[in-house]
Design a protein around this motif. Structure first.
Motif, PDB file in Angstrom:
ATOM      1  N   ARG A   2      26.569  -8.897  22.100  1.00 22.70           N
ATOM      2  CA  ARG A   2      25.565  -9.697  21.384  1.00 22.70           C
ATOM      3  C   ARG A   2      24.279  -9.795  22.185  1.00 22.70           C
ATOM      4  O   ARG A   2      23.180  -9.736  21.622  1.00 22.70           O
ATOM      5  CB  ARG A   2      26.128 -11.083  21.082  1.00 22.70           C
ATOM      6  CG  ARG A   2      27.282 -11.017  20.066  1.00 22.70           C
ATOM      7  CD  ARG A   2      27.893 -12.349  19.865  1.00 22.70           C
ATOM      8  NE  ARG A   2      26.914 -13.190  19.176  1.00 22.70           N
ATOM      9  CZ  ARG A   2      27.213 -14.154  18.356  1.00 22.70           C
ATOM     10  NH1 ARG A   2      28.470 -14.433  18.115  1.00 22.70           N
ATOM     11  NH2 ARG A   2      26.289 -14.872  17.782  1.00 22.70           N
ATOM     12  N   LEU A   3      24.404  -9.937  23.501  1.00 21.72           N
ATOM     13  CA  LEU A   3      23.222  -9.996  24.365  1.00 21.72           C
ATOM     14  C   LEU A   3      22.418  -8.700  24.272  1.00 21.72           C
ATOM     15  O   LEU A   3      21.196  -8.716  24.138  1.00 21.72           O
ATOM     16  CB  LEU A   3      23.637 -10.242  25.825  1.00 21.72           C
ATOM     17  CG  LEU A   3      22.510 -10.271  26.849  1.00 21.72           C
ATOM     18  CD1 LEU A   3      21.620 -11.489  26.636  1.00 21.72           C
ATOM     19  CD2 LEU A   3      23.083 -10.266  28.250  1.00 21.72           C
TER      20      LEU A   3
ATOM     21  N   ARG B  87      22.394  -6.570  21.861  1.00 20.87           N
ATOM     22  CA  ARG B  87      21.906  -6.331  20.492  1.00 20.87           C
ATOM     23  C   ARG B  87      20.786  -7.277  20.072  1.00 20.87           C
ATOM     24  O   ARG B  87      20.180  -7.087  19.027  1.00 20.87           O
ATOM     25  CB  ARG B  87      23.061  -6.453  19.512  1.00 20.87           C
ATOM     26  CG  ARG B  87      24.047  -5.315  19.637  1.00 20.87           C
ATOM     27  CD  ARG B  87      25.247  -5.540  18.760  1.00 20.87           C
ATOM     28  NE  ARG B  87      26.114  -4.379  18.777  1.00 20.87           N
ATOM     29  CZ  ARG B  87      27.432  -4.447  18.646  1.00 20.87           C
ATOM     30  NH1 ARG B  87      28.031  -5.620  18.475  1.00 20.87           N
ATOM     31  NH2 ARG B  87      28.156  -3.346  18.676  1.00 20.87           N
ATOM     32  N   THR B  88      20.538  -8.315  20.846  1.00 22.48           N
ATOM     33  CA  THR B  88      19.506  -9.279  20.476  1.00 22.48           C
ATOM     34  C   THR B  88      18.511  -9.444  21.618  1.00 22.48           C
ATOM     35  O   THR B  88      18.824  -9.167  22.774  1.00 22.48           O
ATOM     36  CB  THR B  88      20.120 -10.650  20.139  1.00 22.48           C
ATOM     37  OG1 THR B  88      20.839 -11.131  21.269  1.00 22.48           O
ATOM     38  CG2 THR B  88      21.042 -10.566  18.940  1.00 22.48           C
ATOM     39  N   GLY B  89      17.328  -9.904  21.294  1.00 24.77           N
ATOM     40  CA  GLY B  89      16.310 -10.121  22.312  1.00 24.77           C
ATOM     41  C   GLY B  89      16.457 -11.475  22.980  1.00 24.77           C
ATOM     42  O   GLY B  89      16.736 -12.481  22.327  1.00 24.77           O
ATOM     43  N   HIS B  90      16.297 -11.489  24.276  1.00 20.73           N
ATOM     44  CA  HIS B  90      16.349 -12.729  25.055  1.00 20.73           C
ATOM     45  C   HIS B  90      15.255 -12.688  26.104  1.00 20.73           C
ATOM     46  O   HIS B  90      14.887 -11.627  26.583  1.00 20.73           O
ATOM     47  CB  HIS B  90      17.715 -12.894  25.751  1.00 20.73           C
ATOM     48  CG  HIS B  90      18.826 -13.114  24.810  1.00 20.73           C
ATOM     49  ND1 HIS B  90      19.184 -14.360  24.361  1.00 20.73           N
ATOM     50  CD2 HIS B  90      19.663 -12.255  24.189  1.00 20.73           C
ATOM     51  CE1 HIS B  90      20.186 -14.254  23.514  1.00 20.73           C
ATOM     52  NE2 HIS B  90      20.494 -12.982  23.399  1.00 20.73           N
ATOM     53  N   THR B  91      14.776 -13.849  26.476  1.00 19.66           N
ATOM     54  CA  THR B  91      13.799 -13.902  27.551  1.00 19.66           C
ATOM     55  C   THR B  91      14.521 -14.054  28.879  1.00 19.66           C
ATOM     56  O   THR B  91      15.623 -14.616  28.948  1.00 19.66           O
ATOM     57  CB  THR B  91      12.828 -15.083  27.371  1.00 19.66           C
ATOM     58  OG1 THR B  91      13.580 -16.292  27.371  1.00 19.66           O
ATOM     59  CG2 THR B  91      12.059 -14.953  26.065  1.00 19.66           C
TER      60      THR B  91
END
Length: 186
Positions: A166-167, A169-173
């Motif tokens: 999930r990390l 596949r998704t954007g995080h700062t």
């Protein structure tokens, strides 16, 4: 002749039964989301002539290194290899958790994660390749008495729930700053 019963060696299916019980018990004891909030972390230090990256995670230690082309000695896995290891262990554990909670007896889980990587940019070599590991592939082997449909559903659920997938596949700062509180590059 004396009959000696065979010694039963517990296997993964036994662990999954115990794991499911432990997880259900923990959910009963900690019913609120705030009960599960925790901070995790790791520290990496490079401080000697090898440049080997010494990683400390809780009570565990490991090292990372690169090969000769990037000035390393091949004394440990590279960062992209460690990334693949993180994804493989997280997906494996997620499969185990889902199987434990759903009562799916497994005898074996093997997750092989591969990615393409291109470090040309570090050497000033022009490339159109992504600047991060890419074409991530996870091949999963599940062994047990469950039928193909049950295993396919188990894998689909684990794929959707795996925190590291999930990390990715998704954007995080990510905040990067000097230890004294100044941002890097300031």
């Amino acid at each position: 002749m004396t009959h000696i019963p065979a010694v039963r060696t517990p296997g993964l299916a036994d662990h999954l039964r115990d794991k499911g019980e432990a997880m259900r018990d923990a959910a009963r004891r900690r019913p609120d989301s705030a009960d599960w909030d925790e901070e995790v972390g790791a520290v990496c230090v490079a401080d000697d002539a090898t440049g080997v990256r010494k990683v400390r995670v809780g009570d565990w230690s490991l090292i990372g290194d690169g090969g000769p082309d990037i000035g390393g000695f091949g004394l440990g896995p590279s960062s992209p290899e460690l990334f693949c290891a993180v994804v493989s262990t997280c997906l494996t554990h997620t499969i185990l958790c889902v199987a434990a909670l759903d009562g799916v007896a497994l005898d074996r889980v093997e997750v092989r994660v591969r990615a393409r990587n291109n470090d040309a940019r570090f050497f000033g070599v022009p490339t159109d390749a992504p600047a991060v590991p890419y074409d991530l592939t996870a091949e999963v082997e599940l062994g047990g008495a469950a039928g193909p449909q049950v295993l396919a559903e188990l894998l689909a659920t684990a794929d959707a729930r795996c925190p590291m997938l999930r990390l990715v596949r998704t954007g995080h700062t990510v905040a990067v700053r000097l230890a004294d509180g100044l941002p890097a590059g300031a």
